[in-house]
Write a protein that holds these residues in place. Structure first.
Motif, PDB file in Angstrom:
ATOM      1  N   ARG A  26       0.749  -1.158  -0.064  1.00 56.40           N
ATOM      2  CA  ARG A  26      -0.005   0.177  -0.054  1.00 56.40           C
ATOM      3  C   ARG A  26       0.839   1.266   0.094  1.00 56.40           C
ATOM      4  N   SER A  27       0.511   2.386  -0.594  1.00 56.76           N
ATOM      5  CA  SER A  27       1.188   3.478  -0.841  1.00 56.76           C
ATOM      6  C   SER A  27       0.567   4.729  -1.095  1.00 56.76           C
ATOM      7  N   LEU A  28       1.188   5.865  -1.075  1.00 55.77           N
ATOM      8  CA  LEU A  28       0.586   6.860  -1.457  1.00 55.77           C
ATOM      9  C   LEU A  28       1.436   7.499  -2.963  1.00 55.77           C
ATOM     10  N   LEU A  54       6.421   8.565   5.011  1.00 57.03           N
ATOM     11  CA  LEU A  54       5.517   7.865   4.453  1.00 57.03           C
ATOM     12  C   LEU A  54       6.133   7.037   3.118  1.00 57.03           C
ATOM     13  N   GLN A  83      -4.713  -0.662  -4.155  1.00 55.16           N
ATOM     14  CA  GLN A  83      -3.420  -0.546  -2.880  1.00 55.16           C
ATOM     15  C   GLN A  83      -2.944   0.964  -3.015  1.00 55.16           C
ATOM     16  N   GLN A  84      -3.248   1.980  -3.660  1.00 55.22           N
ATOM     17  CA  GLN A  84      -3.032   3.128  -3.544  1.00 55.22           C
ATOM     18  C   GLN A  84      -3.978   3.779  -2.501  1.00 55.22           C
ATOM     19  N   VAL A  85      -3.456   4.225  -1.461  1.00 55.36           N
ATOM     20  CA  VAL A  85      -4.375   4.782  -0.281  1.00 55.36           C
ATOM     21  C   VAL A  85      -4.524   6.161  -0.843  1.00 55.36           C
ATOM     22  N   ALA A 183      -1.792   6.911   9.248  1.00 51.47           N
ATOM     23  CA  ALA A 183      -1.120   6.054   8.060  1.00 51.47           C
ATOM     24  C   ALA A 183      -1.405   4.665   8.593  1.00 51.47           C
ATOM     25  N   LYS A 186      -4.229   2.848   8.190  1.00 45.86           N
ATOM     26  CA  LYS A 186      -4.862   2.668   6.787  1.00 45.86           C
ATOM     27  C   LYS A 186      -3.551   1.815   6.272  1.00 45.86           C
ATOM     28  N   LEU A 188      -0.532   1.592   6.220  1.00 45.12           N
ATOM     29  CA  LEU A 188       0.891   2.086   5.581  1.00 45.12           C
ATOM     30  C   LEU A 188       1.922   1.894   6.151  1.00 45.12           C
ATOM     31  N   GLU A 189       3.073   1.385   5.717  1.00 50.66           N
ATOM     32  CA  GLU A 189       4.429   0.843   6.344  1.00 50.66           C
ATOM     33  C   GLU A 189       5.136   2.112   6.158  1.00 50.66           C
TER      34      GLU A 189
END
Length: 200
Positions: A26-28, A54, A83-85, A183, A186, A188-189
């Motif tokens: 998952r990513s921005l 992030l 997977q795109q937050v 984050a 949601k 996110l790592e």
């Protein structure tokens, strides 16, 4: 024979499960539509990644041209993978608009109007600093953060480009903590090796 067929079927299922590709993390994502330089996109994505800790990555441009901000929102909503937050899109719309940032959190899309940052013959360094602030603001708003009362925060309220130029280009510590907690919620790592990782 029945047992043989069953055994073969079970082996196929097992092989299928083991060979299945791992899901994308998952990513921005920061990307563009229209004639926005790839260097500008890469720079603001790196700025956000460094200052927020992030997983902010650069996405391929979504369109060579876009007429309006609403068209950009529709296209971004359509093309954003699950997977795109959040998807932050820098655009150069054909139609003039004074809007700086347009947010659609229900679709996970934030639009940054680059053209509105370039008015009045602003120097390249000024435009770059404006975009640094706006990418931070876009990400924070997509993650559910409200405005910060700290005038040195990128999330401070502003009403003109002159005021935008006077606020900070990153987050004050309390808002950075809020962002990083949001984050994690949601999935996110976060980059725990980043000096700006605040959740130790």
């Amino acid at each position: 024979r029945m047992k043989q067929h069953l055994l073969v079927a079970m082996m196929c299922v097992a092989l299928g499960l083991t060979s299945r590709a791992e899901p994308a993390p998952r990513s921005l994502v920061v990307t563009s539509m229209g004639p926005v330089s790839t260097q500008a996109v890469a720079h603001v994505a790196g700025w956000a990644r460094t200052n927020l800790a992030l997983p902010v990555i650069v996405g391929a441009p979504l369109a060579e041209q876009v007429k309006t901000i609403e068209e950009a929102i529709a296209l971004g909503t359509q093309k954003r993978p699950p997977q795109q937050v959040g998807l932050v899109i820098l655009i150069q719309p054909q139609e003039t608009s004074s809007a700086h940032v347009v947010l659609r959190p229900e679709h996970g899309v934030a639009i940054i109007n680059v053209a509105a940052m370039q008015v009045d013959g602003a120097a390249a360094a000024t435009v770059q600093a404006r975009l640094e602030r706006q990418v931070i603001r876009g990400i924070c708003m997509l993650m559910g953060l409200e405005s910060s009362p700290n005038p040195f925060s990128a999330m401070a309220v502003y009403s003109s480009l002159a005021e935008l130029d006077s606020i900070g280009r990153n987050l004050d510590p309390p808002w950075l903590v809020r962002l990083q907690k949001a984050a994690l919620e949601k999935w996110l790592e976060l980059d725990r090796e980043n000096p700006l990782y605040m959740l130790n």
